[in-house]
Design a protein around this motif. Structure first.
Motif, PDB file in Angstrom:
ATOM      1  N   GLY A 279       9.427 -11.899 -31.343  1.00  0.00           N
ATOM      2  CA  GLY A 279      10.541 -12.745 -30.910  1.00  0.00           C
ATOM      3  C   GLY A 279      11.643 -11.960 -30.219  1.00  0.00           C
ATOM      4  O   GLY A 279      12.178 -12.384 -29.180  1.00  0.00           O
ATOM      5  N   PHE A 280      11.990 -10.809 -30.789  1.00  0.00           N
ATOM      6  CA  PHE A 280      13.055 -10.000 -30.205  1.00  0.00           C
ATOM      7  C   PHE A 280      12.653  -9.453 -28.834  1.00  0.00           C
ATOM      8  O   PHE A 280      13.465  -9.445 -27.904  1.00  0.00           O
ATOM      9  N   SER A 281      11.396  -9.018 -28.712  1.00  0.00           N
ATOM     10  CA  SER A 281      10.934  -8.483 -27.426  1.00  0.00           C
ATOM     11  C   SER A 281      10.928  -9.563 -26.348  1.00  0.00           C
ATOM     12  O   SER A 281      11.339  -9.316 -25.213  1.00  0.00           O
ATOM     13  N   GLY A 282      10.472 -10.751 -26.706  1.00  0.00           N
ATOM     14  CA  GLY A 282      10.494 -11.854 -25.740  1.00  0.00           C
ATOM     15  C   GLY A 282      11.909 -12.245 -25.354  1.00  0.00           C
ATOM     16  O   GLY A 282      12.204 -12.507 -24.179  1.00  0.00           O
ATOM     17  N   PHE A 283      12.802 -12.281 -26.338  1.00  0.00           N
ATOM     18  CA  PHE A 283      14.202 -12.617 -26.075  1.00  0.00           C
ATOM     19  C   PHE A 283      14.862 -11.576 -25.177  1.00  0.00           C
ATOM     20  O   PHE A 283      15.591 -11.917 -24.239  1.00  0.00           O
ATOM     21  N   LEU A 284      14.601 -10.305 -25.434  1.00  0.00           N
ATOM     22  CA  LEU A 284      15.175  -9.244 -24.602  1.00  0.00           C
ATOM     23  C   LEU A 284      14.609  -9.262 -23.189  1.00  0.00           C
ATOM     24  O   LEU A 284      15.318  -8.963 -22.224  1.00  0.00           O
ATOM     25  N   ALA A 285      13.324  -9.584 -23.048  1.00  0.00           N
ATOM     26  CA  ALA A 285      12.752  -9.700 -21.703  1.00  0.00           C
ATOM     27  C   ALA A 285      13.482 -10.782 -20.916  1.00  0.00           C
ATOM     28  O   ALA A 285      13.799 -10.611 -19.734  1.00  0.00           O
ATOM     29  N   PHE A 286      13.789 -11.895 -21.589  1.00  0.00           N
ATOM     30  CA  PHE A 286      14.539 -12.972 -20.933  1.00  0.00           C
ATOM     31  C   PHE A 286      15.954 -12.520 -20.590  1.00  0.00           C
ATOM     32  O   PHE A 286      16.446 -12.783 -19.472  1.00  0.00           O
ATOM     33  N   LEU A 287      16.641 -11.855 -21.518  1.00  0.00           N
ATOM     34  CA  LEU A 287      18.010 -11.383 -21.248  1.00  0.00           C
ATOM     35  C   LEU A 287      18.040 -10.389 -20.087  1.00  0.00           C
ATOM     36  O   LEU A 287      18.968 -10.429 -19.260  1.00  0.00           O
ATOM     37  N   TRP A 288      17.040  -9.498 -20.004  1.00  0.00           N
ATOM     38  CA  TRP A 288      17.006  -8.542 -18.893  1.00  0.00           C
ATOM     39  C   TRP A 288      16.708  -9.256 -17.574  1.00  0.00           C
ATOM     40  O   TRP A 288      17.223  -8.854 -16.527  1.00  0.00           O
ATOM     41  N   PHE A 289      15.893 -10.301 -17.611  1.00  0.00           N
ATOM     42  CA  PHE A 289      15.639 -11.069 -16.393  1.00  0.00           C
ATOM     43  C   PHE A 289      16.926 -11.713 -15.900  1.00  0.00           C
ATOM     44  O   PHE A 289      17.246 -11.659 -14.700  1.00  0.00           O
ATOM     45  N   VAL A 290      17.690 -12.301 -16.808  1.00  0.00           N
ATOM     46  CA  VAL A 290      18.981 -12.900 -16.444  1.00  0.00           C
ATOM     47  C   VAL A 290      19.932 -11.826 -15.933  1.00  0.00           C
ATOM     48  O   VAL A 290      20.644 -12.023 -14.934  1.00  0.00           O
ATOM     49  N   ALA A 291      19.948 -10.665 -16.592  1.00  0.00           N
ATOM     50  CA  ALA A 291      20.830  -9.576 -16.159  1.00  0.00           C
ATOM     51  C   ALA A 291      20.470  -9.112 -14.752  1.00  0.00           C
ATOM     52  O   ALA A 291      21.354  -8.899 -13.914  1.00  0.00           O
ATOM     53  N   PHE A 292      19.177  -8.947 -14.490  1.00  0.00           N
ATOM     54  CA  PHE A 292      18.747  -8.518 -13.164  1.00  0.00           C
ATOM     55  C   PHE A 292      19.167  -9.534 -12.104  1.00  0.00           C
ATOM     56  O   PHE A 292      19.734  -9.164 -11.065  1.00  0.00           O
ATOM     57  N   CYS A 293      18.896 -10.802 -12.345  1.00  0.00           N
ATOM     58  CA  CYS A 293      19.252 -11.841 -11.366  1.00  0.00           C
ATOM     59  C   CYS A 293      20.764 -11.915 -11.169  1.00  0.00           C
ATOM     60  O   CYS A 293      21.247 -12.017 -10.029  1.00  0.00           O
ATOM     61  N   PHE A 294      21.522 -11.865 -12.257  1.00  0.00           N
ATOM     62  CA  PHE A 294      22.978 -11.973 -12.179  1.00  0.00           C
ATOM     63  C   PHE A 294      23.585 -10.774 -11.451  1.00  0.00           C
ATOM     64  O   PHE A 294      24.408 -10.938 -10.527  1.00  0.00           O
ATOM     65  N   LEU A 295      23.171  -9.575 -11.820  1.00  0.00           N
ATOM     66  CA  LEU A 295      23.730  -8.381 -11.179  1.00  0.00           C
ATOM     67  C   LEU A 295      23.321  -8.294  -9.707  1.00  0.00           C
ATOM     68  O   LEU A 295      24.142  -7.937  -8.849  1.00  0.00           O
ATOM     69  N   ALA A 296      22.070  -8.632  -9.405  1.00  0.00           N
ATOM     70  CA  ALA A 296      21.622  -8.586  -8.004  1.00  0.00           C
ATOM     71  C   ALA A 296      22.353  -9.617  -7.161  1.00  0.00           C
ATOM     72  O   ALA A 296      22.737  -9.337  -6.013  1.00  0.00           O
ATOM     73  N   ASN A 297      22.566 -10.798  -7.729  1.00  0.00           N
ATOM     74  CA  ASN A 297      23.290 -11.843  -6.991  1.00  0.00           C
ATOM     75  C   ASN A 297      24.734 -11.427  -6.729  1.00  0.00           C
ATOM     76  O   ASN A 297      25.243 -11.588  -5.607  1.00  0.00           O
ATOM     77  N   GLN A 298      25.386 -10.900  -7.749  1.00  0.00           N
ATOM     78  CA  GLN A 298      26.785 -10.484  -7.570  1.00  0.00           C
ATOM     79  C   GLN A 298      26.895  -9.272  -6.635  1.00  0.00           C
ATOM     80  O   GLN A 298      27.857  -9.155  -5.878  1.00  0.00           O
ATOM     81  N   TRP A 299      25.911  -8.388  -6.672  1.00  0.00           N
ATOM     82  CA  TRP A 299      25.927  -7.232  -5.779  1.00  0.00           C
ATOM     83  C   TRP A 299      25.727  -7.666  -4.329  1.00  0.00           C
ATOM     84  O   TRP A 299      26.316  -7.106  -3.410  1.00  0.00           O
TER      85      TRP A 299
END
Length: 197
Positions: free
Chosen positions: A78-98
């Motif tokens: 569960g934690f690994s799946g949740f972190l994979a989702f959080l990193w996906f959101v982080a990548f999309c958010f940071l790339a969009n803002q950059w």
């Protein structure tokens, strides 16, 4: 390690002055404080989660309770799946803002750190998906081998304890066997005298 790179680069080099007229520190990602805070938060959560699950993996073989082992593996999954989702959101958010960031002279100083945070956010997605798949494989392996089975014996109240399985599956009717090599022993071997007491 990737989480350290992400939150370390954001903390160290992604808060910069826009120019000499603005002395306050701004987040390099389109001056959006939420982008920097989210990247730092996910990096810190991932770092401490890695430490926790590393310790769990070290002591996994010493967990005697089958239910506790199952919980540990499911928590890891569960934690690994949740972190994979959080990193996906982080990548999309940071790339969009950059992408929306206009580089001024002050912002160009932290551009490499921002790109590193985006890149390692992407790599973290892959790593956490692999860890989730590893936890899923561990769970499936455990259920296939009855590692997590809660019923090891028959469910009938009159069921007896299963005996130790024999080597060939056929029980011997002979109750006593003579020790090996006894046929060749002589009562008094040559050169040996029985002491008289």
């Amino acid at each position: 390690i990737f989480s350290i790179v992400v939150f370390g680069s954001i903390v160290n080099e992604c808060y910069v002055n826009k120019d000499s007229q603005h002395p306050e520190l701004l987040c390099i990602f389109n001056e959006n404080e939420s982008a920097c805070s989210y990247g730092i938060a996910v990096g810190v959560i991932a770092f401490f989660g890695c430490i926790f699950f590393f310790v769990v993996d070290l002591y996994f073989q010493q967990i005697s309770s089958v239910k506790d082992r199952k919980r540990a593996v499911l928590l890891d999954l569960g934690f690994s799946g949740f972190l994979a989702f959080l990193w996906f959101v982080a990548f999309c958010f940071l790339a969009n803002q950059w992408q929306r960031t206009t580089l001024t002279r002050g912002f160009s100083q932290g551009a490499d750190a921002a790109r590193a945070a985006i890149t390692f956010s992407f790599f973290s997605i892959i790593i956490w998906v692999v860890l989730a798949l590893r936890a899923l494989q561990r769970y499936r392996l455990g259920t296939d081998m009855s590692l997590f089975a809660t019923e090891q014996f028959g469910t009938e109240p009159s069921a007896s304890y299963p005996g130790y399985p024999g080597g060939s599956g056929v029980e011997s009717t002979e109750t006593y066997q003579s020790p090996p090599f006894t046929e060749t022993l002589e009562p008094n071997p040559k050169g040996y005298q029985v002491p008289a007491y």
